[in-house]
Design an enzyme around this catalytic site. Structure first.
Site, PDB file in Angstrom:
ATOM      1  N   ARG A 160       0.846  -1.217   0.000  1.00 13.38           N
ATOM      2  CA  ARG A 160       0.000   0.000   0.000  1.00 13.38           C
ATOM      3  C   ARG A 160       0.875   1.258   0.000  1.00 13.38           C
ATOM      4  O   ARG A 160       0.610   2.224   0.731  1.00 13.38           O
ATOM      5  CB  ARG A 160      -0.934   0.032   1.211  1.00 13.38           C
ATOM      6  CG  ARG A 160      -1.810  -1.165   1.378  1.00 13.38           C
ATOM      7  CD  ARG A 160      -2.929  -1.261   0.356  1.00 13.38           C
ATOM      8  NE  ARG A 160      -3.830  -2.344   0.685  1.00 13.38           N
ATOM      9  CZ  ARG A 160      -3.711  -3.585   0.233  1.00 13.38           C
ATOM     10  NH1 ARG A 160      -2.734  -3.902  -0.608  1.00 13.38           N
ATOM     11  NH2 ARG A 160      -4.565  -4.520   0.600  1.00 13.38           N
ATOM     12  N   SER A 234     -10.737   0.501   3.833  1.00 10.78           N
ATOM     13  CA  SER A 234      -9.929   0.318   5.049  1.00 10.78           C
ATOM     14  C   SER A 234      -9.357   1.662   5.475  1.00 10.78           C
ATOM     15  O   SER A 234      -8.687   2.316   4.675  1.00 10.78           O
ATOM     16  CB  SER A 234      -8.764  -0.627   4.771  1.00 10.78           C
ATOM     17  OG  SER A 234      -9.236  -1.824   4.216  1.00 10.78           O
ATOM     18  N   GLU A 330      -4.426   4.597   6.153  1.00 14.87           N
ATOM     19  CA  GLU A 330      -4.187   4.323   4.731  1.00 14.87           C
ATOM     20  C   GLU A 330      -4.843   5.453   3.913  1.00 14.87           C
ATOM     21  O   GLU A 330      -4.362   5.833   2.858  1.00 14.87           O
ATOM     22  CB  GLU A 330      -4.824   2.979   4.381  1.00 14.87           C
ATOM     23  CG  GLU A 330      -4.644   2.593   2.937  1.00 14.87           C
ATOM     24  CD  GLU A 330      -5.241   1.226   2.625  1.00 14.87           C
ATOM     25  OE1 GLU A 330      -4.791   0.219   3.208  1.00 14.87           O
ATOM     26  OE2 GLU A 330      -6.159   1.182   1.788  1.00 14.87           O
TER      27      GLU A 330
HETATM   28  P1  FAD Z   1      -8.675   9.486  -4.695  1.00 17.33           P
HETATM   29  O1  FAD Z   1      -9.349   9.072  -3.448  1.00 17.33           O
HETATM   30  O2  FAD Z   1      -9.308  10.558  -5.504  1.00 17.33           O
HETATM   31  O3  FAD Z   1      -7.178   9.908  -4.356  1.00 17.33           O
HETATM   32  C1  FAD Z   1      -6.372   9.113  -3.533  1.00 17.33           C
HETATM   33  C2  FAD Z   1      -4.960   9.737  -3.480  1.00 17.33           C
HETATM   34  O4  FAD Z   1      -4.361   9.673  -4.756  1.00 17.33           O
HETATM   35  C3  FAD Z   1      -4.970  11.212  -3.110  1.00 17.33           C
HETATM   36  O5  FAD Z   1      -3.793  11.478  -2.392  1.00 17.33           O
HETATM   37  C4  FAD Z   1      -4.929  11.929  -4.464  1.00 17.33           C
HETATM   38  O6  FAD Z   1      -4.341  13.214  -4.401  1.00 17.33           O
HETATM   39  C5  FAD Z   1      -4.062  10.980  -5.264  1.00 17.33           C
HETATM   40  N1  FAD Z   1      -4.409  10.922  -6.694  1.00 17.33           N
HETATM   41  C6  FAD Z   1      -5.601  10.542  -7.226  1.00 17.33           C
HETATM   42  N2  FAD Z   1      -5.506  10.536  -8.576  1.00 17.33           N
HETATM   43  C7  FAD Z   1      -4.258  10.940  -8.881  1.00 17.33           C
HETATM   44  C8  FAD Z   1      -3.549  11.158 -10.097  1.00 17.33           C
HETATM   45  N3  FAD Z   1      -4.122  10.935 -11.290  1.00 17.33           N
HETATM   46  N4  FAD Z   1      -2.265  11.606 -10.036  1.00 17.33           N
HETATM   47  C9  FAD Z   1      -1.673  11.830  -8.846  1.00 17.33           C
HETATM   48  N5  FAD Z   1      -2.273  11.640  -7.661  1.00 17.33           N
HETATM   49  C10 FAD Z   1      -3.551  11.202  -7.675  1.00 17.33           C
HETATM   50  N6  FAD Z   1      -7.901   0.180  -1.950  1.00 17.33           N
HETATM   51  C11 FAD Z   1      -7.143  -0.923  -2.148  1.00 17.33           C
HETATM   52  O7  FAD Z   1      -5.929  -0.815  -2.354  1.00 17.33           O
HETATM   53  N7  FAD Z   1      -7.693  -2.167  -2.108  1.00 17.33           N
HETATM   54  C12 FAD Z   1      -9.007  -2.366  -1.897  1.00 17.33           C
HETATM   55  O8  FAD Z   1      -9.452  -3.500  -1.893  1.00 17.33           O
HETATM   56  C13 FAD Z   1      -9.842  -1.231  -1.678  1.00 17.33           C
HETATM   57  N8  FAD Z   1     -11.154  -1.367  -1.411  1.00 17.33           N
HETATM   58  C14 FAD Z   1     -11.925  -0.266  -1.183  1.00 17.33           C
HETATM   59  C15 FAD Z   1     -13.285  -0.457  -0.908  1.00 17.33           C
HETATM   60  C16 FAD Z   1     -14.101   0.640  -0.689  1.00 17.33           C
HETATM   61  C17 FAD Z   1     -15.564   0.417  -0.384  1.00 17.33           C
HETATM   62  C18 FAD Z   1     -13.564   1.937  -0.760  1.00 17.33           C
HETATM   63  C19 FAD Z   1     -14.447   3.134  -0.580  1.00 17.33           C
HETATM   64  C20 FAD Z   1     -12.211   2.145  -1.001  1.00 17.33           C
HETATM   65  C21 FAD Z   1     -11.370   1.028  -1.222  1.00 17.33           C
HETATM   66  N9  FAD Z   1     -10.002   1.175  -1.491  1.00 17.33           N
HETATM   67  C22 FAD Z   1      -9.222   0.058  -1.715  1.00 17.33           C
HETATM   68  C23 FAD Z   1      -9.380   2.499  -1.493  1.00 17.33           C
HETATM   69  C24 FAD Z   1      -9.476   3.231  -2.870  1.00 17.33           C
HETATM   70  O9  FAD Z   1     -10.526   2.716  -3.637  1.00 17.33           O
HETATM   71  C25 FAD Z   1      -8.186   3.127  -3.673  1.00 17.33           C
HETATM   72  O10 FAD Z   1      -7.107   3.655  -2.950  1.00 17.33           O
HETATM   73  C26 FAD Z   1      -8.277   3.855  -5.020  1.00 17.33           C
HETATM   74  O11 FAD Z   1      -7.115   3.615  -5.797  1.00 17.33           O
HETATM   75  C27 FAD Z   1      -8.483   5.357  -4.872  1.00 17.33           C
HETATM   76  O12 FAD Z   1      -8.799   5.867  -6.166  1.00 17.33           O
HETATM   77  P2  FAD Z   1      -9.465   7.294  -6.327  1.00 17.33           P
HETATM   78  O13 FAD Z   1      -9.477   7.619  -7.799  1.00 17.33           O
HETATM   79  O14 FAD Z   1     -10.772   7.333  -5.645  1.00 17.33           O
HETATM   80  O15 FAD Z   1      -8.405   8.190  -5.609  1.00 17.33           O
HETATM   81  P1  NAP Z   2     -10.005 -10.783   5.045  1.00 19.26           P
HETATM   82  O1  NAP Z   2     -10.066 -11.706   3.873  1.00 19.26           O
HETATM   83  O2  NAP Z   2     -11.003 -10.859   6.123  1.00 19.26           O
HETATM   84  O3  NAP Z   2      -8.542 -10.882   5.691  1.00 19.26           O
HETATM   85  C1  NAP Z   2      -8.174 -10.020   6.763  1.00 19.26           C
HETATM   86  C2  NAP Z   2      -6.762  -9.528   6.503  1.00 19.26           C
HETATM   87  O4  NAP Z   2      -5.889 -10.646   6.545  1.00 19.26           O
HETATM   88  C3  NAP Z   2      -6.647  -8.888   5.156  1.00 19.26           C
HETATM   89  O5  NAP Z   2      -6.477  -7.529   5.361  1.00 19.26           O
HETATM   90  C4  NAP Z   2      -5.466  -9.563   4.474  1.00 19.26           C
HETATM   91  O6  NAP Z   2      -4.383  -8.692   4.244  1.00 19.26           O
HETATM   92  C5  NAP Z   2      -4.999 -10.629   5.443  1.00 19.26           C
HETATM   93  N1  NAP Z   2      -5.039 -11.946   4.778  1.00 19.26           N
HETATM   94  C6  NAP Z   2      -6.103 -12.789   4.667  1.00 19.26           C
HETATM   95  N2  NAP Z   2      -5.738 -13.909   4.009  1.00 19.26           N
HETATM   96  C7  NAP Z   2      -4.431 -13.768   3.698  1.00 19.26           C
HETATM   97  C8  NAP Z   2      -3.492 -14.584   3.003  1.00 19.26           C
HETATM   98  N3  NAP Z   2      -3.835 -15.782   2.513  1.00 19.26           N
HETATM   99  N4  NAP Z   2      -2.238 -14.117   2.856  1.00 19.26           N
HETATM  100  C9  NAP Z   2      -1.877 -12.910   3.321  1.00 19.26           C
HETATM  101  N5  NAP Z   2      -2.725 -12.081   3.990  1.00 19.26           N
HETATM  102  C10 NAP Z   2      -3.978 -12.505   4.177  1.00 19.26           C
HETATM  103  O7  NAP Z   2      -9.957  -9.260   4.507  1.00 19.26           O
HETATM  104  P2  NAP Z   2     -11.112  -8.309   4.006  1.00 19.26           P
HETATM  105  O8  NAP Z   2     -11.188  -7.150   4.875  1.00 19.26           O
HETATM  106  O9  NAP Z   2     -12.355  -9.091   3.674  1.00 19.26           O
HETATM  107  O10 NAP Z   2     -10.483  -7.821   2.631  1.00 19.26           O
HETATM  108  C11 NAP Z   2     -10.269  -8.721   1.579  1.00 19.26           C
HETATM  109  C12 NAP Z   2      -9.222  -8.146   0.648  1.00 19.26           C
HETATM  110  O11 NAP Z   2      -9.694  -6.914   0.086  1.00 19.26           O
HETATM  111  C13 NAP Z   2      -7.920  -7.826   1.350  1.00 19.26           C
HETATM  112  O12 NAP Z   2      -6.856  -8.111   0.473  1.00 19.26           O
HETATM  113  C14 NAP Z   2      -8.022  -6.346   1.625  1.00 19.26           C
HETATM  114  O13 NAP Z   2      -6.759  -5.706   1.636  1.00 19.26           O
HETATM  115  C15 NAP Z   2      -8.837  -5.848   0.445  1.00 19.26           C
HETATM  116  N6  NAP Z   2      -9.629  -4.671   0.842  1.00 19.26           N
HETATM  117  C16 NAP Z   2      -8.970  -3.487   0.920  1.00 19.26           C
HETATM  118  C17 NAP Z   2      -9.654  -2.332   1.264  1.00 19.26           C
HETATM  119  C18 NAP Z   2      -8.932  -1.012   1.296  1.00 19.26           C
HETATM  120  O14 NAP Z   2      -9.585   0.010   1.391  1.00 19.26           O
HETATM  121  N7  NAP Z   2      -7.627  -0.988   1.221  1.00 19.26           N
HETATM  122  C19 NAP Z   2     -11.009  -2.390   1.566  1.00 19.26           C
HETATM  123  C20 NAP Z   2     -11.640  -3.618   1.508  1.00 19.26           C
HETATM  124  C21 NAP Z   2     -10.941  -4.766   1.147  1.00 19.26           C
HETATM  125  P3  NAP Z   2      -4.257  -7.729   2.958  1.00 19.26           P
HETATM  126  O15 NAP Z   2      -5.133  -6.571   3.263  1.00 19.26           O
HETATM  127  O16 NAP Z   2      -2.817  -7.391   2.960  1.00 19.26           O
HETATM  128  O17 NAP Z   2      -4.667  -8.485   1.754  1.00 19.26           O
END
Ligand code: FAD
Ligand code: NAP
Length: 335
Positions: A160, A234, A330
């Site tokens: 991340r 998250s 994050e």
């Molecule tokens: P924004 O929220 O608009 O911006 C995020 C950051 O990036 C800000 O700092 C902004 O300034 C910068 N930015 C945006 N666009 C650009 C650009 N073109 N150039 C330079 N900087 C830029 N993230 C995960 O990694 N894994 C997940 O599974 C995941 N699940 C999510 C589930 C939900 C329900 C929600 C709401 C969010 C989730 N996220 C997840 C977080 C998010 O979706 C990601 O981080 C996504 O990439 C953000 O994209 P955005 O266009 O909305 O960025």
């Molecule tokens: P989950 O499956 O309940 O697991 C809980 C956590 O354990 C996750 O965050 C994941 O880490 C870790 N994990 C589970 N199984 C694993 C494996 N086999 N090896 C390594 N790490 C493992 O998680 P969840 O909340 O439902 O999310 C599912 C996936 O979607 C995850 O990968 C999570 O990161 C992603 N997600 C991200 C966001 C966001 O906003 N960033 C929001 C929703 C879901 P990791 O997070 O490192 O994978």
């Protein structure tokens, strides 16, 4: 390009909190973006707003990237290189790839936001991160308007994390991302929840589409839809702790989950820590920790950015007190 002065950011951030910015530019032309990058004073960049928490009004200009376009730039054996403009919606790129039979991003189905933001935190889910399909990106430097290409190694992708959250934070606007997708991709089903869904459906040889469908099904059952309940996914990163620290906590909490990595650290699900600290499903006024996934902080209606950040700080303090682990947001905080 459209300019809105003293604009409300509420419709543009999935947390749905009220906050204004001095000037909002909605940019769909690259030449206009280059000019804006040259002449605006330290503008903030906005994509889909799904990873941002504005805390109070923002006394700055905000550039919302709405550049569109897809192009297959090269085919190398089974590999297909696709260049996508920053304003395209990430999930639509995934659906396009699935429909073309191109593998590599199906585990990242239904992540909200734009492809332009995907390198910022090296988006990841279900055992796959952007880095595994990333080829290069194009960006415009803020201040000079110059175009720069970043290859994979230059982006310094981590968990991340990337160079755009560190050394060059706030200095570049990503305008396009090139992905290397594969026709002969072997699907990744390492995460238990994907295996459970596939098993339940009797699928023994899953296709790219099967994995995408499984991920969509799990996410829809577990995560709040931002159109209904404000959130940014998250709120905190999963902490990596030293294995000795992990062993000492495990003595008290036998059910402590952990995923070791080769560096001798262990990743702990932040959601588990938050739940143990008693926050899961707790609601105070219009803010809370979501009942099906405690790592997601939510806005039930009229919460402010300050109130959400206040809750986040309380959670950080109690996890620190209970486990001696520091949670780091994050979500990007805009102040
Ligand atoms: P924004 O929220 O608009 O911006 C995020 C950051 O990036 C800000 O700092 C902004 O300034 C910068 N930015 C945006 N666009 C650009 C650009 N073109 N150039 C330079 N900087 C830029 N993230 C995960 O990694 N894994 C997940 O599974 C995941 N699940 C999510 C589930 C939900 C329900 C929600 C709401 C969010 C989730 N996220 C997840 C977080 C998010 O979706 C990601 O981080 C996504 O990439 C953000 O994209 P955005 O266009 O909305 O960025
Ligand atoms: P989950 O499956 O309940 O697991 C809980 C956590 O354990 C996750 O965050 C994941 O880490 C870790 N994990 C589970 N199984 C694993 C494996 N086999 N090896 C390594 N790490 C493992 O998680 P969840 O909340 O439902 O999310 C599912 C996936 O979607 C995850 O990968 C999570 O990161 C992603 N997600 C991200 C966001 C966001 O906003 N960033 C929001 C929703 C879901 P990791 O997070 O490192 O994978």
């Amino acid at each position: 390009m459209e300019l809105i002065n003293n604009a409300s950011l509420k419709p543009f951030v999935t947390f749905g909190v009220e906050a204004t910015c001095d000037h909002l530019y909605r940019v769909d032309e690259i030449d206009e973006l280059r000019l804006a990058a040259q002449y605006l004073d330290s503008p903030l960049v906005l994509g889909g707003g799904s990873n941002i928490l504005p805390i109070g009004n923002i006394n700055k200009s905000v550039l919302r990237l709405e550049l569109k376009g897809f192009e297959i730039v090269k085919e190398e054996g089974p590999d297909v290189l696709v260049k996508v403009a920053a304003g395209e919606v990430w999930h639509e790129v995934v659906m396009w790839a699935v429909n073309q039979g191109l593998g590599g991003i199906e585990n990242l189905s239904l992540i909200p936001g734009t492809i332009g933001a995907s390198p910022i935190q090296n988006i990841g889910a279900y055992g796959v991160e952007l880095v595994s399909v990333f080829e290069s990106l194009e960006a415009i430097e803020i201040g000079t308007g110059q175009v720069k290409e970043f290859l994979k190694a230059e982006c310094k992708f981590g968990y991340r994390d990337s160079i755009f959250k560190n050394e060059v934070r706030g200095r570049y606007i990503i305008t396009a991302v090139t992905l290397r997708l594969k026709r002969d991709y072997v699907v990744n089903t390492t995460y238990g929840s994907i295996q459970d869904v596939l098993q339940h459906k009797g699928i023994t040889h899953p296709t790219i589409r099967d994995v995408s469908n499984a991920v969509i099904e799990i996410r829809q059952s577990k995560l709040p839809d931002p159109k209904v309940i404000g959130n940014a996914g998250s709120f905190f990163k999963n902490p990596m702790i030293h294995s000795d620290h992990f062993d000492s906590i495990k003595k008290t909490y036998l059910d402590l989950p952990g995923y070791p990595d080769p560096s001798g650290h262990t990743k702990i699900p932040a959601g588990w820590l938050i739940e143990k600290a008693g926050w899961k499903g707790k609601r105070m006024g219009d803010v809370g920790s979501y009942d099906k996934q405690s790592l997601v902080l939510v806005n039930y209606g009229n919460a402010s950015g300050e109130e959400i950040w206040e809750l986040a700080q309380k959670i950080i303090a109690s996890v620190q007190g209970l486990f001696d682990i520091t949670l780091h947001p994050e979500v990007n905080l805009w102040k």
